[in-house]
Write a protein that holds these residues in place. Structure first.
Motif, PDB file in Angstrom:
ATOM      1  N   ARG A 192       8.990   0.117 -42.536  1.00  0.00           N
ATOM      2  CA  ARG A 192       8.773  -1.322 -42.705  1.00  0.00           C
ATOM      3  C   ARG A 192       9.255  -1.806 -44.058  1.00  0.00           C
ATOM      4  O   ARG A 192       9.722  -2.926 -44.191  1.00  0.00           O
ATOM      5  N   ALA A 193       9.130  -0.960 -45.091  1.00  0.00           N
ATOM      6  CA  ALA A 193       9.464  -1.411 -46.445  1.00  0.00           C
ATOM      7  C   ALA A 193      10.958  -1.411 -46.706  1.00  0.00           C
ATOM      8  O   ALA A 193      11.412  -2.077 -47.627  1.00  0.00           O
ATOM      9  N   CYS A 194      11.729  -0.671 -45.922  1.00  0.00           N
ATOM     10  CA  CYS A 194      13.145  -0.448 -46.262  1.00  0.00           C
ATOM     11  C   CYS A 194      13.956  -1.735 -46.181  1.00  0.00           C
ATOM     12  O   CYS A 194      14.058  -2.341 -45.114  1.00  0.00           O
ATOM     13  N   PRO A 195      14.559  -2.195 -47.293  1.00  0.00           N
ATOM     14  CA  PRO A 195      15.349  -3.429 -47.243  1.00  0.00           C
ATOM     15  C   PRO A 195      16.644  -3.271 -46.459  1.00  0.00           C
ATOM     16  O   PRO A 195      17.111  -4.220 -45.853  1.00  0.00           O
ATOM     17  N   ALA A 196      17.238  -2.068 -46.505  1.00  0.00           N
ATOM     18  CA  ALA A 196      18.500  -1.867 -45.807  1.00  0.00           C
ATOM     19  C   ALA A 196      18.281  -1.452 -44.353  1.00  0.00           C
ATOM     20  O   ALA A 196      19.233  -1.359 -43.598  1.00  0.00           O
ATOM     21  N   GLN A 197      17.029  -1.214 -43.973  1.00  0.00           N
ATOM     22  CA  GLN A 197      16.650  -0.844 -42.599  1.00  0.00           C
ATOM     23  C   GLN A 197      17.450   0.358 -42.111  1.00  0.00           C
ATOM     24  O   GLN A 197      18.084   0.324 -41.063  1.00  0.00           O
ATOM     25  N   VAL A 198      17.407   1.443 -42.910  1.00  0.00           N
ATOM     26  CA  VAL A 198      18.151   2.644 -42.533  1.00  0.00           C
ATOM     27  C   VAL A 198      17.218   3.757 -42.049  1.00  0.00           C
ATOM     28  O   VAL A 198      17.690   4.804 -41.642  1.00  0.00           O
TER      29      VAL A 198
END
Lengths: 375, 189
Positions: free
Chosen positions: B69-75
């Motif tokens: 959920r925290a990942c800004p790049a959604q990797v």
């Protein structure tokens, strides 16, 4: 043909159309300028941008508020944490988050360290454009020390993702204040050398004095800001006009020059470096060594519906952000006001009438960073 | 300006320039001879990510999906299923696309059990980008190879010679953690 490109004028055979960039080494990135040349004189200039467009503003609409901070870093990659601050300030205002005094001072210290780093990069590359190679090597040497100090605390050198709502992500390294004080001693010695190499050099005088004069009225009309505006004689600085963080607590001056030429812009940036050293010296003394580095912020950042504009004075001028919230955990709209983008608007004004080789000196005095211009 | 003055100015400028260069020649070089001398990176330095296992080889990760959920790049991609015996979840899949990762360490900040950590291994250059699409075995291997790692919850942890995991001494801990771990009388003095 599109209206953006230059078309040859019928019957004029003495004008040559030259394409400078986007891969030209002196355009500081991917600027492309289509120039109409009459011998050595530039008669027309049309800048083209967008070769580094990464769709920042639209991506940020699809990310939650804490995630956006990591993206703002990537705009002006030379000045690191400076990009995070306007967004963080705007969201803090909307939520009414209190920032502890110590956190404000730490933020300001990082802000000024990155201003020094950014101006060092500018000095090196500007001198590289004028044909001097060794200042470039020396300025990157000094910048390395700044990035080392930042890495010890924030974990990354250029894109640290360090500010957060209510303060900074983690407390500074125990050596931070000592390292900074040592670096300032080192930097003051180095500034003497840079004065000799850059400001007092007859070659720089010959290339810059009286070149690319920007009048006060034109500068205000075009909306430029930062050192470019102050070199034209306007004493406007967001740090003084709309103080933020710890700037009300420290003493500093706004250097201005009435000349408006390329040399004035060089001179103003130099004086700003002295002011940054002065601010950092005061903050090393003023900042408490222990204490809270982060205020109380809610776990889920959900600002109430509304909008907020906050601006900071980064290395290139007024960097603003307009955040529009619709009450959810993602911003409805994030609009960045880039300083380098606005400063680039005067390129056609300054280029027309100048010699071709002077255009390189003029462009380097504007200090464009294309990560921010193209966003 | 007369010709003599101009010549004098040029000579003076060259003289100052050469004097500055001469001064720098005897200073220590800021560069390192990289492949032979490895840089001494601070423990918080974010160079790569790893997934730490406990000393007995069991999984530290509790599959709470906070990092995803925290990942800004959604990797980060995680799939899980409920543990048939006992409580909690088991991992089916834990992938980090290290090609598109922007190394902001937001996942490390979010992890409640310090399972996902930052390590100092920066030598990740490869001819094939597909090799950097890390799955769970890759991330475990990164952690087994690492001598030390950092996470905001537990601070710097070290792997000893015999494979045990222990907390680094306070002087190695960066930031506020060092202040926290100091004995009380030292803080007072």
């Amino acid at each position: 043909m599109s209206t953006m490109s230059l078309e040859p004028v019928r019957g004029r055979t003495d004008e040559m159309i030259v394409n400078m960039g986007p891969q030209h080494p002196a355009t500081h990135g991917v600027l492309r300028v289509v120039l109409g040349l009459e011998g050595e004189r530039i008669t027309r200039a049309v800048p083209h941008i967008g070769y580094l467009h990464r769709n920042h503003e639209k991506i940020e609409e699809a990310r939650s508020y804490p995630q956006v901070i990591a993206y703002t870093d990537r705009m002006d990659y030379v000045s690191g944490t400076q990009n995070e601050l306007p967004f963080v300030l705007a969201v803090e205002d909307m939520l009414g988050i209190e920032v502890p005094d110590r956190a404000k001072k730490i933020r300001t210290m990082f802000f000024e360290l990155y201003r020094l780093a950014s101006h060092l990069v500018w000095m090196g590359t500007a001198m590289l454009d004028l044909g001097a190679i060794s200042p470039f090597l020396y300025t990157f040497w000094d910048r390395e020390i700044i990035l080392g100090i930042v890495e010890k605390t924030a974990g990354a050198r250029m894109l640290p993702n360090y500010y957060t709502f209510g303060g900074v992500r983690r407390d500074v390294h125990p050596d931070f204040f000592k390292d900074t004080a040592d670096f300032l001693d080192h930097m003051e010695r180095r500034m003497v050398d840079y004065e000799h190499l850059v400001l007092e050099s007859p070659v720089v005088h010959a290339r810059t004095i009286g070149v690319g004069v920007l009048s006060k009225e034109r500068a205000i009309a075009r909306g430029v800001s930062g050192p470019v505006l102050r070199a034209s004689g306007v004493a406007y600085d967001v740090r003084k006009a709309f103080p933020y963080d710890a700037y009300p607590d420290v003493e500093f001056e706004i250097p201005t020059s009435p000349d408006g030429d390329t040399y004035a812009r060089f001179w103003v940036r130099f004086q700003e470096m002295y002011q940054s050293i002065r601010i950092l010296r005061q903050l090393v003394e003023l900042t408490p060594k222990t204490g809270p580095h982060k205020g109380k912020a809610p776990a889920r950042i959900k600002p109430p519906a509304g909008e907020r504009y906050r601006a900071v004075e980064n290395s290139r001028g007024e960097l603003g952000v307009l955040v529009v919230s619709d009450g959810t955990d993602k911003p409805y709209r994030v609009k960045h006001r880039g300083a380098a983008f606005s400063n680039l608007q005067i390129v056609p004004d300054l280029f027309v009438g100048a010699k071709f080789s002077d255009s390189i000196a003029i462009l380097s005095s504007l200090d464009p960073v294309f990560g921010e211009i193209d966003r | 300006m007369s010709l003599l003055q101009e010549v004098w100015q040029a000579v003076k400028a060259i003289g100052t320039g050469m004097a500055t260069v001469h001064k720098r020649v005897y200073e220590d070089a800021p560069t390192e001879f990289y492949p032979y001398v490895k840089p001494d990176l601070p423990p918080v330095s974010v160079q790569s990510l790893a997934l730490v296992e406990n000393e007995d080889g069991s999984e530290r990760c509790i599959v709470c999906l906070q990092c995803e959920r925290a990942c800004p790049a959604q990797v980060i991609t995680i799939e899980r299923h409920r543990n048939p015996e006992g409580k909690g979840f088991l991992i089916d899949r834990f992938d980090i696309d290290l090609v598109n990762c922007m190394y902001c360490a937001a996942c490390v900040e979010a992890c409640p059990v310090s399972s996902i950590v930052t390590i100092q291994d920066f030598e990740m250059s490869t001819y094939d980008l597909q090799t950097l699409k890390a799955d769970i075995d890759f991330l475990h291997e990164q952690a087994r190879r690492a001598r030390q790692w950092y996470s905001p919850k537990f601070g710097v942890e070290l792997r000893t010679e015999d494979g045990r995991i222990e907390k680094a001494p306070p002087e190695m801990q960066p930031g506020g953690l060092a202040e926290l771990l100091k004995p009380a009388e030292e803080v007072d003095s």
